[in-house]
Write a protein that holds these residues in place. Sequence first.
Motif, PDB file in Angstrom:
ATOM      1  N   LEU A 153       0.834  -1.214   0.000  1.00 41.61           N
ATOM      2  CA  LEU A 153       0.000   0.000   0.000  1.00 41.61           C
ATOM      3  C   LEU A 153       0.865   1.259   0.000  1.00 41.61           C
ATOM      4  O   LEU A 153       0.590   2.216  -0.736  1.00 41.61           O
ATOM      5  CB  LEU A 153      -0.943  -0.007   1.211  1.00 41.61           C
ATOM      6  CG  LEU A 153      -2.108  -1.004   1.150  1.00 41.61           C
ATOM      7  CD1 LEU A 153      -2.784  -1.137   2.520  1.00 41.61           C
ATOM      8  CD2 LEU A 153      -3.149  -0.583   0.101  1.00 41.61           C
ATOM      9  N   ALA A 157       1.066   4.041  -2.896  1.00 40.15           N
ATOM     10  CA  ALA A 157       0.698   5.420  -2.539  1.00 40.15           C
ATOM     11  C   ALA A 157       1.692   6.424  -3.089  1.00 40.15           C
ATOM     12  O   ALA A 157       1.342   7.567  -3.388  1.00 40.15           O
ATOM     13  CB  ALA A 157       0.619   5.550  -1.011  1.00 40.15           C
TER      14      ALA A 157
ATOM     15  N   ARG B 115      -8.773  -1.435  -5.750  1.00 38.23           N
ATOM     16  CA  ARG B 115      -8.205  -2.694  -6.209  1.00 38.23           C
ATOM     17  C   ARG B 115      -8.721  -3.846  -5.352  1.00 38.23           C
ATOM     18  O   ARG B 115      -8.652  -3.777  -4.123  1.00 38.23           O
ATOM     19  CB  ARG B 115      -6.671  -2.624  -6.116  1.00 38.23           C
ATOM     20  CG  ARG B 115      -6.061  -1.572  -7.018  1.00 38.23           C
ATOM     21  CD  ARG B 115      -4.534  -1.590  -6.954  1.00 38.23           C
ATOM     22  NE  ARG B 115      -4.017  -1.102  -5.682  1.00 38.23           N
ATOM     23  CZ  ARG B 115      -3.239  -1.785  -4.857  1.00 38.23           C
ATOM     24  NH1 ARG B 115      -2.875  -3.017  -5.143  1.00 38.23           N
ATOM     25  NH2 ARG B 115      -2.801  -1.243  -3.739  1.00 38.23           N
ATOM     26  N   GLU B 117      -7.553  -6.614  -4.595  1.00 36.22           N
ATOM     27  CA  GLU B 117      -6.577  -7.378  -3.805  1.00 36.22           C
ATOM     28  C   GLU B 117      -6.214  -6.707  -2.481  1.00 36.22           C
ATOM     29  O   GLU B 117      -5.488  -7.300  -1.673  1.00 36.22           O
ATOM     30  CB  GLU B 117      -5.312  -7.662  -4.633  1.00 36.22           C
ATOM     31  CG  GLU B 117      -4.547  -6.448  -5.104  1.00 36.22           C
ATOM     32  CD  GLU B 117      -5.005  -5.932  -6.475  1.00 36.22           C
ATOM     33  OE1 GLU B 117      -6.205  -6.072  -6.815  1.00 36.22           O
ATOM     34  OE2 GLU B 117      -4.157  -5.369  -7.198  1.00 36.22           O
ATOM     35  N   VAL B 118      -6.701  -5.499  -2.235  1.00 37.31           N
ATOM     36  CA  VAL B 118      -6.326  -4.864  -0.962  1.00 37.31           C
ATOM     37  C   VAL B 118      -7.080  -5.513   0.197  1.00 37.31           C
ATOM     38  O   VAL B 118      -8.216  -5.963   0.050  1.00 37.31           O
ATOM     39  CB  VAL B 118      -6.578  -3.333  -0.935  1.00 37.31           C
ATOM     40  CG1 VAL B 118      -5.855  -2.622  -2.072  1.00 37.31           C
ATOM     41  CG2 VAL B 118      -8.047  -2.996  -0.906  1.00 37.31           C
ATOM     42  N   ASP B 119      -6.419  -5.541   1.343  1.00 32.76           N
ATOM     43  CA  ASP B 119      -7.054  -6.045   2.567  1.00 32.76           C
ATOM     44  C   ASP B 119      -7.764  -4.871   3.251  1.00 32.76           C
ATOM     45  O   ASP B 119      -7.117  -3.896   3.636  1.00 32.76           O
ATOM     46  CB  ASP B 119      -5.975  -6.619   3.487  1.00 32.76           C
ATOM     47  CG  ASP B 119      -6.521  -6.896   4.879  1.00 32.76           C
ATOM     48  OD1 ASP B 119      -7.588  -7.539   4.974  1.00 32.76           O
ATOM     49  OD2 ASP B 119      -5.888  -6.458   5.861  1.00 32.76           O
ATOM     50  N   SER B 122      -6.335  -3.550   6.596  1.00 32.86           N
ATOM     51  CA  SER B 122      -5.074  -2.820   6.434  1.00 32.86           C
ATOM     52  C   SER B 122      -5.328  -1.412   5.893  1.00 32.86           C
ATOM     53  O   SER B 122      -4.625  -0.466   6.263  1.00 32.86           O
ATOM     54  CB  SER B 122      -4.132  -3.573   5.488  1.00 32.86           C
ATOM     55  OG  SER B 122      -3.751  -4.812   6.042  1.00 32.86           O
ATOM     56  N   VAL B 123      -6.321  -1.283   5.026  1.00 33.07           N
ATOM     57  CA  VAL B 123      -6.653   0.042   4.486  1.00 33.07           C
ATOM     58  C   VAL B 123      -7.161   0.958   5.603  1.00 33.07           C
ATOM     59  O   VAL B 123      -6.762   2.124   5.695  1.00 33.07           O
ATOM     60  CB  VAL B 123      -7.700  -0.077   3.361  1.00 33.07           C
ATOM     61  CG1 VAL B 123      -8.206   1.303   2.947  1.00 33.07           C
ATOM     62  CG2 VAL B 123      -7.105  -0.806   2.162  1.00 33.07           C
ATOM     63  N   ASN B 125      -6.470   0.688   8.740  1.00 35.62           N
ATOM     64  CA  ASN B 125      -5.281   0.985   9.549  1.00 35.62           C
ATOM     65  C   ASN B 125      -4.481   2.126   8.913  1.00 35.62           C
ATOM     66  O   ASN B 125      -4.089   3.090   9.585  1.00 35.62           O
ATOM     67  CB  ASN B 125      -4.432  -0.296   9.658  1.00 35.62           C
ATOM     68  CG  ASN B 125      -3.310  -0.188  10.684  1.00 35.62           C
ATOM     69  OD1 ASN B 125      -3.126   0.835  11.328  1.00 35.62           O
ATOM     70  ND2 ASN B 125      -2.535  -1.257  10.816  1.00 35.62           N
ATOM     71  N   LEU B 126      -4.278   2.042   7.603  1.00 32.08           N
ATOM     72  CA  LEU B 126      -3.525   3.074   6.884  1.00 32.08           C
ATOM     73  C   LEU B 126      -4.213   4.441   6.968  1.00 32.08           C
ATOM     74  O   LEU B 126      -3.555   5.488   7.008  1.00 32.08           O
ATOM     75  CB  LEU B 126      -3.380   2.660   5.417  1.00 32.08           C
ATOM     76  CG  LEU B 126      -2.280   3.323   4.603  1.00 32.08           C
ATOM     77  CD1 LEU B 126      -0.904   2.811   5.014  1.00 32.08           C
ATOM     78  CD2 LEU B 126      -2.499   3.086   3.114  1.00 32.08           C
ATOM     79  N   ALA B 157      -2.931   4.773  -2.775  1.00 38.29           N
ATOM     80  CA  ALA B 157      -2.530   3.420  -2.338  1.00 38.29           C
ATOM     81  C   ALA B 157      -3.562   2.378  -2.724  1.00 38.29           C
ATOM     82  O   ALA B 157      -3.226   1.217  -2.950  1.00 38.29           O
ATOM     83  CB  ALA B 157      -2.323   3.403  -0.818  1.00 38.29           C
ATOM     84  N   THR B 158      -4.812   2.812  -2.795  1.00 32.97           N
ATOM     85  CA  THR B 158      -5.910   1.854  -2.883  1.00 32.97           C
ATOM     86  C   THR B 158      -6.637   1.882  -4.217  1.00 32.97           C
ATOM     87  O   THR B 158      -7.248   0.878  -4.609  1.00 32.97           O
ATOM     88  CB  THR B 158      -6.950   2.181  -1.777  1.00 32.97           C
ATOM     89  OG1 THR B 158      -7.259   3.583  -1.856  1.00 32.97           O
ATOM     90  CG2 THR B 158      -6.386   1.849  -0.406  1.00 32.97           C
TER      91      THR B 158
END
Lengths: 164, 164
Positions: A153, A157, B115, B117-119, B122-123, B125-126, B157-158
């Motif tokens: 990520l 970014a 996307r 495939e992103v968790d 975690s997103v 959290n980011l 990032a996403t």
Amino acid sequence: MVELPAAEVADRSGVNRATVYRWWPTPADLLADAVAFHWDYRIDAPDTGSWEGDVRSAMTEAVALVDEPVERAIMAAMATGRYPEFNAVVTDAWTKSLPQWVGMVERAVDRGEVRPEVDPISVVNLMLAPLIATSLLGRRGTSLQDLEMLIELVYRATATPPER
Amino acid sequence: MVELPAAEVADRSGVNRATVYRWWPTPADLLADAVAFHWDYRIDAPDTGSWEGDVRSAMTEAVALVDEPVERAIMAAMATGRYPEFNAVVTDAWTKSLPQWVGMVERAVDRGEVRPEVDPISVVNLMLAPLIATSLLGRRGTSLQDLEMLIELVYRATATPPER
């Protein structure tokens, strides 16, 4: 002299009081060691030659660091705001190390790997904060799987978009 | 009953002791209110209809929330690890609210904006961790300028890469 009683650090960190007193008999010892730790032990900004390598290296080292009981105790003590002079000492040490982190991002911009419009300090925040928040609020480390996702990520970014 | 003396919360949060005692005469009051706060006052995952709108809304609300003295005191108390039952209560409340945050990311994936495939966790959290780390370690809010940069970084990032 800042007051940071070892008993408090023990209680807050979950480390045995006897252990804390053995390491740091006086608050002065504790503060001196905390500063030395932040100067010498904390991770240096990596310089692997690629942005992807630097992100991976920095975040992999940071995962281990922020999960250390002593590092967690230092951050928890800072979070309480109870010892403003202690916060100032640690923040000052971090501020002095910031240029090398900014340099890491700037080298990647110069190599054309990172978008020039990103703010280097925000990028460093984005790299380290998810690991810190998990350590402080979850009081646990970040799993390898979560680390991989966070590295990806952060890379996305910041990376220059692929050529069309 | 978990012990979370109001005097400690006062010391740790920098809020006046008298104020804390007036709000929460007993530790039970304090815990009950902390839980209610985490259930009712904490931000809900937004649903603006666009991923960019949701990221902006969530992070803008979170900036104000994590800079609140009470919220900061709760997080600082968690970071100390001194009250495991308190951490468990707050963590449990957060865990119960996670599905709506995951749903926010999943809706954006369904719309083709994020996307696949992103968790999602975690997103989240980011999105929140950089604001939390600044509140806890810097004991200050995130500036509007830094917030804008972080929103942009999380979005990049996403987001699904633009069509070629």
